[in-house]
Design a protein around this motif. Structure first.
Motif, PDB file in Angstrom:
ATOM      1  N   UNK A  17       0.851  -1.186   0.000  1.00  0.00           N
ATOM      2  CA  UNK A  17       0.000   0.000   0.000  1.00  0.00           C
ATOM      3  C   UNK A  17       0.888   1.238   0.000  1.00  0.00           C
ATOM      4  N   UNK A  18       0.437   2.281  -0.658  1.00  0.00           N
ATOM      5  CA  UNK A  18       1.171   3.538  -0.633  1.00  0.00           C
ATOM      6  C   UNK A  18       0.900   4.300   0.647  1.00  0.00           C
ATOM      7  N   UNK A  19       1.850   5.129   1.033  1.00  0.00           N
ATOM      8  CA  UNK A  19       1.606   6.025   2.162  1.00  0.00           C
ATOM      9  C   UNK A  19       1.890   7.463   1.728  1.00  0.00           C
ATOM     10  N   UNK A  20       1.159   8.376   2.321  1.00  0.00           N
ATOM     11  CA  UNK A  20       1.240   9.787   1.954  1.00  0.00           C
ATOM     12  C   UNK A  20       2.255  10.527   2.821  1.00  0.00           C
ATOM     13  N   UNK A  21       2.723  11.632   2.307  1.00  0.00           N
ATOM     14  CA  UNK A  21       3.623  12.498   3.063  1.00  0.00           C
ATOM     15  C   UNK A  21       2.902  12.960   4.331  1.00  0.00           C
ATOM     16  N   UNK A  22       3.565  12.817   5.446  1.00  0.00           N
ATOM     17  CA  UNK A  22       2.993  13.226   6.724  1.00  0.00           C
ATOM     18  C   UNK A  22       2.112  12.185   7.384  1.00  0.00           C
ATOM     19  N   UNK A  23       1.926  11.036   6.746  1.00  0.00           N
ATOM     20  CA  UNK A  23       1.082   9.986   7.321  1.00  0.00           C
ATOM     21  C   UNK A  23       1.818   9.269   8.451  1.00  0.00           C
ATOM     22  N   UNK A  24       1.070   8.529   9.244  1.00  0.00           N
ATOM     23  CA  UNK A  24       1.664   7.762  10.340  1.00  0.00           C
ATOM     24  C   UNK A  24       2.661   6.735   9.816  1.00  0.00           C
ATOM     25  N   UNK A  25       2.358   6.084   8.692  1.00  0.00           N
ATOM     26  CA  UNK A  25       3.281   5.083   8.145  1.00  0.00           C
ATOM     27  C   UNK A  25       4.566   5.722   7.653  1.00  0.00           C
ATOM     28  N   UNK A  26       4.493   6.918   7.091  1.00  0.00           N
ATOM     29  CA  UNK A  26       5.730   7.605   6.703  1.00  0.00           C
ATOM     30  C   UNK A  26       6.553   7.931   7.945  1.00  0.00           C
ATOM     31  N   UNK A  27       5.888   8.372   9.002  1.00  0.00           N
ATOM     32  CA  UNK A  27       6.584   8.680  10.246  1.00  0.00           C
ATOM     33  C   UNK A  27       7.271   7.439  10.801  1.00  0.00           C
ATOM     34  N   UNK A  28       6.605   6.300  10.757  1.00  0.00           N
ATOM     35  CA  UNK A  28       7.204   5.040  11.220  1.00  0.00           C
ATOM     36  C   UNK A  28       8.406   4.679  10.358  1.00  0.00           C
ATOM     37  N   UNK A  29       8.262   4.762   9.029  1.00  0.00           N
ATOM     38  CA  UNK A  29       9.368   4.428   8.124  1.00  0.00           C
ATOM     39  C   UNK A  29      10.575   5.320   8.386  1.00  0.00           C
ATOM     40  N   UNK A  30      10.352   6.604   8.561  1.00  0.00           N
ATOM     41  CA  UNK A  30      11.468   7.529   8.807  1.00  0.00           C
ATOM     42  C   UNK A  30      12.088   7.296  10.189  1.00  0.00           C
ATOM     43  N   UNK A  31      11.279   6.937  11.156  1.00  0.00           N
ATOM     44  CA  UNK A  31      11.790   6.649  12.499  1.00  0.00           C
ATOM     45  C   UNK A  31      12.769   5.476  12.463  1.00  0.00           C
ATOM     46  N   UNK A  32      12.434   4.474  11.689  1.00  0.00           N
ATOM     47  CA  UNK A  32      13.294   3.286  11.585  1.00  0.00           C
ATOM     48  C   UNK A  32      14.693   3.669  11.118  1.00  0.00           C
ATOM     49  N   UNK A  33      14.785   4.650  10.215  1.00  0.00           N
ATOM     50  CA  UNK A  33      16.063   5.045   9.646  1.00  0.00           C
ATOM     51  C   UNK A  33      16.772   6.138  10.451  1.00  0.00           C
TER      52      UNK A  33
END
Length: 136
Positions: A116-132
């Motif tokens: 699934x795609x995630x949008x800029x500023x979404x919770x999933x984007x925040x999770x992905x960026x947190x991992x890195x």
């Protein structure tokens, strides 16, 4: 004699069925091996990453265990998710569902879902960026 044997077979079959269906005891999730870190909250929903289960594959692809807690529903979801930051997608690989207060498992699936795609500023984007991001 045949009646006792039939009764014994019926009892064994019932016990096997009960075990297979999980009726003998409810499974409680064990979080003792996790290092859950708070990432974000949206309303009554909190997002956490298990830092012990993060696998960085390259600059864009990673896999992580993510817990999503819906406090208002007393529910938690524990997912293994593959992230692709380059494509801005995530794929749920497996899931467990449990009551938040007791950690008693209520459902789940080992069938991977479509990415699934995630949008800029979404919770999933925040999770992905947190991992890195570097963790202190």
């Amino acid at each position: 004699m045949a009646m006792k044997r039939d009764l014994f077979i019926a009892l064994v079959a019932a016990a096997v069925w009960a075990l297979a269906c999980g009726l003998c005891s409810a499974e409680t999730l064990d979080f003792s091996d996790m290092d859950l870190r708070f990432v974000d909250a949206r309303g009554d929903t909190g997002y956490y990453v298990d830092m012990n289960a993060v696998e960085i594959k390259n600059n864009n692809e990673a896999q992580a265990r993510v817990e999503i807690v819906k406090a208002d529903a007393n529910c938690l979801y524990l997912y293994t998710i593959a992230f692709d930051r380059g494509k801005k997608t995530y794929q749920i690989l497996d899931s467990l569902v449990a009551a938040y207060d007791t950690k008693e498992k209520t459902g789940g699936s080992s069938v991977p879902l479509k990415p699934q795609g995630y949008a800029k500023g979404s919770a999933m984007e925040t999770v992905a960026e947190y991992i890195y991001s570097p963790q202190l």
